[in-house]
Design an enzyme around this catalytic site. Structure first.
Site, PDB file in Angstrom:
ATOM      1  N   ASP A 417      26.289  57.051  -0.711  1.00  0.00           N
ATOM      2  CA  ASP A 417      27.361  57.280   0.248  1.00  0.00           C
ATOM      3  C   ASP A 417      28.102  58.565  -0.119  1.00  0.00           C
ATOM      4  O   ASP A 417      28.430  58.788  -1.292  1.00  0.00           O
ATOM      5  CB  ASP A 417      28.340  56.100   0.246  1.00  0.00           C
ATOM      6  CG  ASP A 417      29.351  56.199   1.368  1.00  0.00           C
ATOM      7  OD1 ASP A 417      29.023  55.783   2.484  1.00  0.00           O
ATOM      8  OD2 ASP A 417      30.463  56.713   1.122  1.00  0.00           O
ATOM      9  N   ASN A 425      35.354  65.658   7.529  1.00  0.00           N
ATOM     10  CA  ASN A 425      35.399  65.800   8.991  1.00  0.00           C
ATOM     11  C   ASN A 425      36.785  66.204   9.476  1.00  0.00           C
ATOM     12  O   ASN A 425      36.934  67.081  10.340  1.00  0.00           O
ATOM     13  CB  ASN A 425      34.995  64.481   9.658  1.00  0.00           C
ATOM     14  CG  ASN A 425      33.492  64.262   9.646  1.00  0.00           C
ATOM     15  OD1 ASN A 425      32.714  65.210   9.628  1.00  0.00           O
ATOM     16  ND2 ASN A 425      33.081  63.001   9.646  1.00  0.00           N
ATOM     17  N   ASP A 434      28.392  67.407   9.777  1.00  0.00           N
ATOM     18  CA  ASP A 434      26.946  67.314  10.023  1.00  0.00           C
ATOM     19  C   ASP A 434      26.167  68.198   9.065  1.00  0.00           C
ATOM     20  O   ASP A 434      25.117  67.801   8.529  1.00  0.00           O
ATOM     21  CB  ASP A 434      26.635  67.724  11.462  1.00  0.00           C
ATOM     22  CG  ASP A 434      27.056  66.679  12.482  1.00  0.00           C
ATOM     23  OD1 ASP A 434      27.369  65.540  12.071  1.00  0.00           O
ATOM     24  OD2 ASP A 434      27.069  66.997  13.687  1.00  0.00           O
ATOM     25  N   GLU A 460      27.524  58.031   7.028  1.00  0.00           N
ATOM     26  CA  GLU A 460      27.245  58.859   5.845  1.00  0.00           C
ATOM     27  C   GLU A 460      26.552  58.055   4.746  1.00  0.00           C
ATOM     28  O   GLU A 460      26.500  58.501   3.590  1.00  0.00           O
ATOM     29  CB  GLU A 460      28.543  59.462   5.304  1.00  0.00           C
ATOM     30  CG  GLU A 460      29.544  58.463   4.758  1.00  0.00           C
ATOM     31  CD  GLU A 460      30.500  57.909   5.805  1.00  0.00           C
ATOM     32  OE1 GLU A 460      31.587  57.451   5.411  1.00  0.00           O
ATOM     33  OE2 GLU A 460      30.172  57.954   7.006  1.00  0.00           O
TER      34      GLU A 460
END
Length: 543
Positions: A417, A425, A434, A460
Site C-alpha cells: 500500500d 492526491n 496516477d 493504491e
C-alpha cells in the site's frame, strides 16, 4: 461406389479415399459423409482399425452438421471404442471433441466432460490447436447459460492459442466467438475490430456461413448504436447468405434481429412478419433459447398493439421455455464439475502469465501480439499500471493455492500500500497520483523474479503472489520492493514529492484459502502502517 482392388493395394486405396473425405468436409459435407461411410465399411472388412476409426470420426462429424446429434452419436461412440483400442491420444482427443459438440444442446454435463477429456489428452501431446477448440467449446457452454465473464475468459484463451497457429479457419473461428461475447458485453469498438480481423482470415467461398455470422454481429453492433441503415444492411446480407445455404440457425438469428430492428423503428407489421417467419424456421430444429427470445419479442409486440390474447399466448410460450431452460440449467453443475479439472489444466498451461509457452507464440507476429495484448488488457490488466487486475487475482489465486496445497510447496502473499497516498492526491493532484502509482509499480516490477505476479487490488493497494517462496524469501522480496520504491527519484515527477510503501506478508498455511492468507497479509500491512510506515511486516512477527 468403392470397389475392392487387389489386396496389396487396399490400404493405399483406403488412405486416398479417407484423405478425399477429409478434404470434402467443409466444402461439400454430403460428399464427405458418403466417402467416410464407404471407407469405414471397407476398412472394417479388411481389419484396418485405424482407418475405420478415422473414417467414423468424419462420418460422425458430417452427420452432426447435416442431421444433428442423434444419428452422429452412435457413429462417434464406435470411433471412440476403436481409438481406445489403438491408444491414439490425438485421435481420442478429436473424437471427444466431436462428442462434446453433439452434447452441447442436451443440457447434460456430457459436453463439458468430453471437452475436458479432450483437453487433458491435448495437454499430453502438446496439441495447441486442440487447446483452442476445447476452450472455444467450454466458452460457448458458459455463454449458453449466460455466464458472460466465464465465457469471455475461455474465448480469450482460445483466441490466444489460435493466433499462434497457421490454421486460418481456427483463427477466424476463435475471433468470431470472442466477438460474440464482446457484443453481449457491449464492448462494441473492440468487438468490431475483432470481427474485421476474423473476416480477413475467412477462406471464401468456403466459409460463407461464418461470413454471415460476422455480418449478423456487425448488424447487432450497429443496432445497439442506433445506426439503423447499417444494421439492416448487415442483417439482410447475413440472412441472404443463410437462406441461400440453408443454414437454419443462422436464418432464425437473422430474422429475430430484423424483427427487433423493425420494432425499434416502430414498424410492428414488418416486425411481426420477421418474427413469425423465425418461429417457422426454428421449429425445424431444437433451440429452446432462440424460441424463448422469439416468444418474448412477439409477446411484447402484441401487448403494445393491444392484442392481449396473442400476447398472453406468447408470454406462456416464453415462460414455458424459460422454465425448461431453468430446470435444465447447467450453471451449478458446470462449476462443480469443471473446477478442479480446469484448474489443473490452467495451472499446467499458465495461460495468463509471461512465463508460459504462449509468450513465445505471441512473438510470431507483432500484429497478433499487439491484438492479443489489447484483449488481455481489456479483460485482465489494470489500465493505469499495466499489472494484472482484481479479476485476474480472483481467478488465479485460488488455483495457485490449490496447486501449492496439492504439490506441497510454499507460497506467500504480500499486500502493498502506498503511504499517505491521499495526501499526494490532495497536495499535487490526481494526475500526479496516477504517475506515482505507475512509477511505483514499475520500480516494484524491476525487483520481481520469474513467477512472481503483482496485481492491483484496488486504489493504491496491490497484492504480490510469490509461489515457491517461504517466509524468509517473501520478506527478502518485499524488502527489495519497499527499498526500490523508497529510493526512486520522485523529484523527477514533481519537486518536493516523496513516496514510500508499507508491506504486509503472510505465508500459506495447511488449510488456508484465499480469504485466510490475504486477510493475514492485510492484517500485517496494518501493523506495518501502525509501526511507522515505509516498512515490511510479517504476519507472524511480534508487534
Amino acid at each position: 461406389m468403392l470397389t475392392d482392388p487387389d489386396e496389396q493395394d487396399i490400404d493405399a486405396d483406403i488412405a486416398q479415399r479417407l484423405a478425399e473425405a477429409k478434404a470434402m468436409f467443409a466444402p461439400k459435407c454430403e460428399e464427405c459423409l458418403t466417402l467416410a461411410t464407404q471407407v469405414a465399411t471397407l476398412a472394417a472388412r479388411h481389419g484396418n482399425v485405424r482407418a475405420e476409426a478415422e473414417a467414423r470420426l468424419w462420418w460422425g462429424r458430417s452427420l452432426l452438421v447435416m442431421m444433428g446429434a442423434a444419428p452422429a452419436l452412435p457413429v462417434l461412440r464406435r470411433a471412440l471404442r476403436l481409438a481406445l483400442e489403438l491408444d491414439d491420444k490425438r485421435l481420442l482427443a478429436d473424437v471427444h471433441l466431436s462428442l462434446a459438440q453433439c452434447h452441447v444442446g442436451s443440457n447434460t454435463p456430457a459436453a463439458l466432460q468430453n471437452w475436458l477429456k479432450s483437453l487433458e489428452l491435448a495437454l499430453q501431446i502438446d496439441a495447441v490447436d486442440l487447446y483452442a477448440e476445447v476452450y472455444l467449446g467450454i466458452g460457448n457452454l458458459y455463454l449458453l447459460h449466460d455466464d458472460l465473464n466465464s465465457a469471455l475468459h475461455y474465448h480469450a484463451i482460445a483466441t490466444e492459442f489460435a493466433s499462434a497457429q497457421r490454421d486460418r479457419d481456427l483463427r477466424a473461428k476463435s475471433n468470431i466467438h470472442l466477438a460474440s461475447i464482446l457484443v453481449k458485453l457491449e464492448r462494441h469498438a473492440l468487438a468490431e475490430h475483432v470481427l474485421h480481423t476474423a473476416e480477413a482470415e475467412l477462406i471464401l467461398p468456403l466459409r460463407r456461413d461464418w461470413q454471415a455470422e460476422i455480418y449478423n454481429y456487425l448488424g447487432a453492433i450497429h443496432m445497439r448504436q442506433r445506426h439503423v441503415e447499417q444494421a439492416r444492411d448487415f442483417l439482410e446480407r447475413a440472412y441472404a447468405i443463410n437462406l441461400d445455404a440453408g443454414f437454419l440457425w443462422g436464418q432464425t438469428v437473422n430474422l429475430l434481429g430484423l424483427g427487433q430492428l423493425a420494432r425499434a423503428q416502430g414498424d410492428d407489421v414488418q416486425a411481426e412478419q420477421y418474427l413469425l417467419r423465425a418461429t417457422e424456421v426454428v421449429a425445424k430444429f431444437e433451440s429452446p433459447n432462440l424460441v424463448q427470445q422469439i416468444h418474448l419479442e412477439l409477446s411484447q409486440l402484441y401487448e403494445a398493439r393491444g392484442d392481449f390474447v396473442r400476447a398472453l399466448m406468447h408470454h406462456v410460450g416464453y415462460h414455458d421455455h424459460y422454465m425448461l431452460i431453468m430446470k435444465n440449467d447447467l450453471s451449478a453443475r458446470l462449476n462443480s464439475l469443471a473446477s478442479r479439472r480446469l484448474a489443473a489444466a490452467e495451472i499446467r498451461l499458465k495461460l495468463l502469465s509471461s512465463e508460459i509457452e504462449l509468450s513465445q507464440l505471441r512473438q510470431q507476429t507483432s500484429e497478433r501480439a499487439s491484438r492479443m495484448k489489447q484483449l488481455e488488457a481489456a479483460a485482465y490488466r489494470d489500465a493505469l499500471t499495466g499489472v494484472l487486475n482484481r479479476r485476474a487475482l480472483d481467478e488465479r489465486l485460488p488455483l495457485e493455492i490449490q496447486e501449492a496445497h496439492e504439490q506441497g510447496y510454499p507460497l506467500s502473499v504480500a499486500v502493498l500500500d502506498f503511504d499517505h497516498f491521499k495526501h499526494v492526491n490532495d497536495r499535487f493532484s490526481h494526475l500526479i497520483g496516477d504517475k506515482v502509482l505507475q512509477a511505483g509499480v514499475a520500480r516494484a516490477q524491476e525487483t520481481l523474479r520469474d513467477g512472481d505476479l503483482l496485481y492491483r487490488y484496488g486504489g493504491e493497494e496491490f497484492v504480490l503472489v510469490l509461489p515457491h517462496t517461504n517466509a524468509i524469501g517473501a520478506l527478502h522480496v518485499a524488502e527489495r520492493v519497499r527499498s526500490r520504491v523508497a529510493e526512486h527519484d520522485w523529484d523527477s515527477i514533481v519537486a518536493g514529492l516523496s513516496v514510500t510503501i508499507s508491506v504486509g506478508v503472510a505465508m500459506l498455511s495447511d488449510d488456508d484459502q484465499v480469504e485466510d492468507i490475504v486477510g493475514r497479509a492485510d492484517a500485517a500491512l496494518y501493523q506495518a502502517k501502525q509501526g511507522g510506515r515505509n516498512r515490511v511486516f510479517m504476519q507472524s512477527e511480534e508487534a
